[in-house]
Design an enzyme around this catalytic site. Structure first.
Site, PDB file in Angstrom:
ATOM      1  N   HIS A 118       0.914  -4.201  -2.497  1.00  0.00           N
ATOM      2  CA  HIS A 118      -0.631  -3.599  -2.637  1.00  0.00           C
ATOM      3  C   HIS A 118      -1.628  -4.064  -3.052  1.00  0.00           C
ATOM      4  O   HIS A 118      -1.634  -4.215  -4.828  1.00  0.00           O
ATOM      5  CB  HIS A 118      -0.779  -2.049  -2.219  1.00  0.00           C
ATOM      6  CG  HIS A 118      -0.450  -1.727  -3.060  1.00  0.00           C
ATOM      7  ND1 HIS A 118      -1.692  -1.201  -3.525  1.00  0.00           N
ATOM      8  CD2 HIS A 118       0.347  -0.945  -3.823  1.00  0.00           C
ATOM      9  CE1 HIS A 118      -1.832  -0.802  -4.608  1.00  0.00           C
ATOM     10  NE2 HIS A 118      -0.234   0.401  -4.765  1.00  0.00           N
ATOM     11  N   ASP A 130      -1.536  -0.386 -11.369  1.00  0.00           N
ATOM     12  CA  ASP A 130      -1.131  -0.256 -10.004  1.00  0.00           C
ATOM     13  C   ASP A 130      -2.533  -0.992  -8.992  1.00  0.00           C
ATOM     14  O   ASP A 130      -3.287  -0.027  -9.146  1.00  0.00           O
ATOM     15  CB  ASP A 130      -1.715   1.201 -10.118  1.00  0.00           C
ATOM     16  CG  ASP A 130      -0.804   1.888  -8.572  1.00  0.00           C
ATOM     17  OD1 ASP A 130      -0.434   1.226  -7.621  1.00  0.00           O
ATOM     18  OD2 ASP A 130      -1.249   2.573  -8.614  1.00  0.00           O
ATOM     19  N   GLU A 164      -3.155   0.859   1.090  1.00  0.00           N
ATOM     20  CA  GLU A 164      -1.889   1.408   0.805  1.00  0.00           C
ATOM     21  C   GLU A 164      -1.453   2.980  -0.030  1.00  0.00           C
ATOM     22  O   GLU A 164      -1.178   3.877  -0.212  1.00  0.00           O
ATOM     23  CB  GLU A 164      -0.920   0.383  -0.737  1.00  0.00           C
ATOM     24  CG  GLU A 164       0.417   1.185  -0.950  1.00  0.00           C
ATOM     25  CD  GLU A 164       0.995   1.982  -2.055  1.00  0.00           C
ATOM     26  OE1 GLU A 164       2.086   2.644  -2.671  1.00  0.00           O
ATOM     27  OE2 GLU A 164      -0.473   2.504  -2.669  1.00  0.00           O
ATOM     28  N   GLU A 165      -3.039   2.781  -1.302  1.00  0.00           N
ATOM     29  CA  GLU A 165      -3.463   4.463  -1.740  1.00  0.00           C
ATOM     30  C   GLU A 165      -3.662   5.773  -0.548  1.00  0.00           C
ATOM     31  O   GLU A 165      -3.620   6.455  -1.136  1.00  0.00           O
ATOM     32  CB  GLU A 165      -4.428   4.260  -2.393  1.00  0.00           C
ATOM     33  CG  GLU A 165      -4.138   2.856  -3.900  1.00  0.00           C
ATOM     34  CD  GLU A 165      -3.067   3.360  -4.515  1.00  0.00           C
ATOM     35  OE1 GLU A 165      -2.210   4.459  -4.436  1.00  0.00           O
ATOM     36  OE2 GLU A 165      -2.802   2.615  -6.282  1.00  0.00           O
ATOM     37  N   ASP A 193       5.460  -3.308  -7.339  1.00  0.00           N
ATOM     38  CA  ASP A 193       4.226  -2.681  -7.136  1.00  0.00           C
ATOM     39  C   ASP A 193       4.546  -1.993  -7.985  1.00  0.00           C
ATOM     40  O   ASP A 193       5.325  -0.982  -8.564  1.00  0.00           O
ATOM     41  CB  ASP A 193       4.273  -1.572  -5.648  1.00  0.00           C
ATOM     42  CG  ASP A 193       3.038  -0.393  -6.159  1.00  0.00           C
ATOM     43  OD1 ASP A 193       2.618  -0.392  -6.946  1.00  0.00           O
ATOM     44  OD2 ASP A 193       3.241   0.268  -4.281  1.00  0.00           O
ATOM     45  N   HIS A 282      -3.753   6.100 -11.861  1.00  0.00           N
ATOM     46  CA  HIS A 282      -3.747   6.740 -11.398  1.00  0.00           C
ATOM     47  C   HIS A 282      -5.739   6.862 -11.649  1.00  0.00           C
ATOM     48  O   HIS A 282      -6.075   7.616 -11.705  1.00  0.00           O
ATOM     49  CB  HIS A 282      -3.881   7.871 -10.051  1.00  0.00           C
ATOM     50  CG  HIS A 282      -3.584   6.838  -8.465  1.00  0.00           C
ATOM     51  ND1 HIS A 282      -2.942   7.845  -7.593  1.00  0.00           N
ATOM     52  CD2 HIS A 282      -2.777   5.807  -8.659  1.00  0.00           C
ATOM     53  CE1 HIS A 282      -1.927   7.006  -6.644  1.00  0.00           C
ATOM     54  NE2 HIS A 282      -2.221   5.984  -7.954  1.00  0.00           N
ATOM     55  N   ASP A 297       5.996 -10.191 -17.642  1.00  0.00           N
ATOM     56  CA  ASP A 297       6.675 -11.753 -17.620  1.00  0.00           C
ATOM     57  C   ASP A 297       8.480 -11.658 -17.453  1.00  0.00           C
ATOM     58  O   ASP A 297       8.456 -12.420 -16.421  1.00  0.00           O
ATOM     59  CB  ASP A 297       6.241 -12.241 -19.472  1.00  0.00           C
ATOM     60  CG  ASP A 297       6.753 -13.684 -20.219  1.00  0.00           C
ATOM     61  OD1 ASP A 297       7.037 -14.622 -18.554  1.00  0.00           O
ATOM     62  OD2 ASP A 297       7.053 -13.819 -20.857  1.00  0.00           O
ATOM     63  N   ASP A 301       9.521 -13.556 -13.505  1.00  0.00           N
ATOM     64  CA  ASP A 301      10.248 -14.111 -13.535  1.00  0.00           C
ATOM     65  C   ASP A 301      10.944 -13.384 -12.087  1.00  0.00           C
ATOM     66  O   ASP A 301      11.554 -14.622 -11.293  1.00  0.00           O
ATOM     67  CB  ASP A 301      10.899 -14.509 -15.128  1.00  0.00           C
ATOM     68  CG  ASP A 301      10.405 -15.333 -15.684  1.00  0.00           C
ATOM     69  OD1 ASP A 301       9.386 -16.437 -14.978  1.00  0.00           O
ATOM     70  OD2 ASP A 301      10.446 -15.222 -16.930  1.00  0.00           O
TER      71      ASP A 301
END
Length: 474
Positions: A118, A130, A164-165, A193, A282, A297, A301
């Site tokens: 999202h 987020d 989405e929220e 997410d 949030h 990172d 991957d």
């Protein structure tokens, strides 16, 4: 990610699965080597999302200008490298929102592998962990695939969801309006997410385990890298739930939100026990400073590994019905949709007639030095006993004599090899439509580009008008 209602964690599962082998139905498959995706690039993507939020009231929330600016920026990056993108518009209590869906050309359209995240933030902050982290990581995986030169066995689709929220509104809108046959074509949806939490854990979705080898492939990857992991039942907290409700296998990764890291988890993963995985969840402090680059990172991957692995998973070959046309918009009645190439040849101009309908591809006819092309990628099924390209052509010219000044080449591009199936010229033109066809049997199991290439010299026009194209198998 939506606010947590209930969360169930299991202990670290015992037993590793071979990381390069897919578990589940459809048989094992080994992917191309896992890519080492660039965390530097992803950090730059995150900075762009931060800049957009800063310029638009400090957030990228649904109904706010920062969300649409984020979507437009992601779309431009994908369009530039060859994705076919679609923006879906839908209404929410906070105003208009949008989904962005991007398809990579080629791959078996009967077997779709989707990866999504999202894109919206809450209204109280820029939403960099987020879910800038998930959105940026999925974007980097899509860009890296485009640059890889790989040809996928399955059709790859990437998505960035709106609202989405507010309750998974974007992904619910997508699935609710997707035809049943297209739902059935989705073999896997992977959701990312919050993948860079500042006090991170490594949680793998475990709320749809039945027949879901992707969950095991993901845990096997972490095990192969020496990264401890835990299962988590995220229930309806993120966009995978919109797919799960239709029986589509789902998996995903989550690095933790507002819940508290235990001493055992801190001992396993590092970080600080007794604090939230993401103390800025949030909140306005969910900025660039709220990202753990090491976790980002590692998870980047892993996402690349899963995309590469499932691009090549053998779900079996589903042959189209005999005589079914594998080309999209074959008669050009939807304009230039699906086709790529020079702007202008696909037209409803009445200067030259279409064979059927109103639209056709009118190549040449300029009376000056020019080159015009139209092309489309198509996958020739591996199990087809025969495959053919067919099209209807009419032509007219102001040239005379037996010298070929202007030409139309019908070509197939496979990898770095271009094969000319037939060449037409100003010699022997006919204003009556005639059908031509060529075997594509040599390309079974490959994704190729069908191309029409017209060239004219400096004077006297020749028009080549193509209509009602088809690639069919038997």
């Amino acid at each position: 990610m939506r606010t947590l209602r209930t969360t169930a964690l299991s202990a670290l599962a015992a037993g590793a699965v071979v990381a390069s082998t897919l578990v589940g139905t459809g048989g094992p498959a080994t992917a191309a080597p896992s890519p080492d995706l660039s965390v530097t690039n992803v950090t730059a993507h995150l900075q762009k999302l931060q800049d957009i939020a800063t310029a638009n009231g400090g957030n990228r929330a649904t109904g706010r200008p920062g969300y649409k600016a984020s979507l437009d920026w992601v779309k431009a990056r994908l369009d530039a490298v060859g994705y076919t993108t679609q923006v879906q518009t839908f209404s929410t209590s906070s105003g208009t929102s949008y989904n962005l869906v991007a398809d990579w050309p080629g791959g078996d359209a009967e077997h779709v592998v989707m990866t999504g995240a999202h894109l919206d933030s809450v209204s109280s902050g820029p939403g960099i962990n987020d879910n800038g982290t998930g959105s940026a990581a999925v974007l980097e995986a899509a860009l890296a695939w485009a640059a890889s030169g790989n040809t996928p066995r399955n059709h790859l689709r990437f998505a960035w969801w709106g609202a989405e929220e507010q309750g998974l509104l974007g992904s619910n809108h997508y699935m609710r309006n997707l035809p049943t046959a297209d739902k059935d074509r989705i073999d896997l949806y992977m959701n990312y997410d919050m993948v860079g939490s500042p006090n991170p854990g490594y949680f793998v979705y475990d709320d749809n385990p039945a027949g879901n080898g992707a969950r095991d492939a993901m845990t096997a990857y972490y095990t192969s890298k020496g990264i401890p992991w835990e299962y988590i039942d995220v229930q309806g907290r993120s966009d995978h739930a919109s797919f799960r409700s239709y029986g589509i296998p789902t998996t995903g990764m989550y690095s933790g939100g507002e819940t508290i890291k235990t001493s055992a988890q801190a001992s396993k993963w590092g970080g600080t026990a007794g604090q939230a995985f993401d103390p800025c969840y949030h909140r306005s402090c969910d900025t660039m400073a709220n990202v753990n680059t090491t976790a980002l990172d590692r998870n980047l991957d892993m996402i690349g590994h899963m995309v590469w692995l499932y691009a090549d998973k053998d779900y079996g070959t589903t042959l189209p019905p005999t005589g079914a046309n594998l080309l999209g918009n074959p008669g050009f009645e939807s304009g230039a949709t699906v086709w790529t190439g020079t702007a202008g040849p696909i037209t409803s101009s009445t200067g030259r007639p279409a064979r059927t309908g109103s639209w056709k591809a009118w190549l040449g006819g300029n009376g000056s030095t020019s080159t015009e092309t139209i092309s489309q990628q198509v996958t020739v099924p591996a199990g087809a006993t025969a495959a053919r390209l067919s099209y209807w052509l009419r032509s007219d010219t102001a040239e005379s004599g037996t010298t070929a000044y202007d030409t139309l080449r019908v070509q197939v591009v496979s990898g770095s090899t271009t094969t000319t199936l037939r060449t037409f010229s100003n010699v022997g033109t006919s204003t009556t439509y005639a059908q031509f066809s060529h075997s594509l049997a040599a390309y079974a199991g490959k994704t190729v580009t069908v191309k029409f290439l017209a060239t004219e010299d400096s004077s006297l026009q020749t028009s080549f008008v193509v209509d009602d194209t088809a690639v069919t198998t038997s």
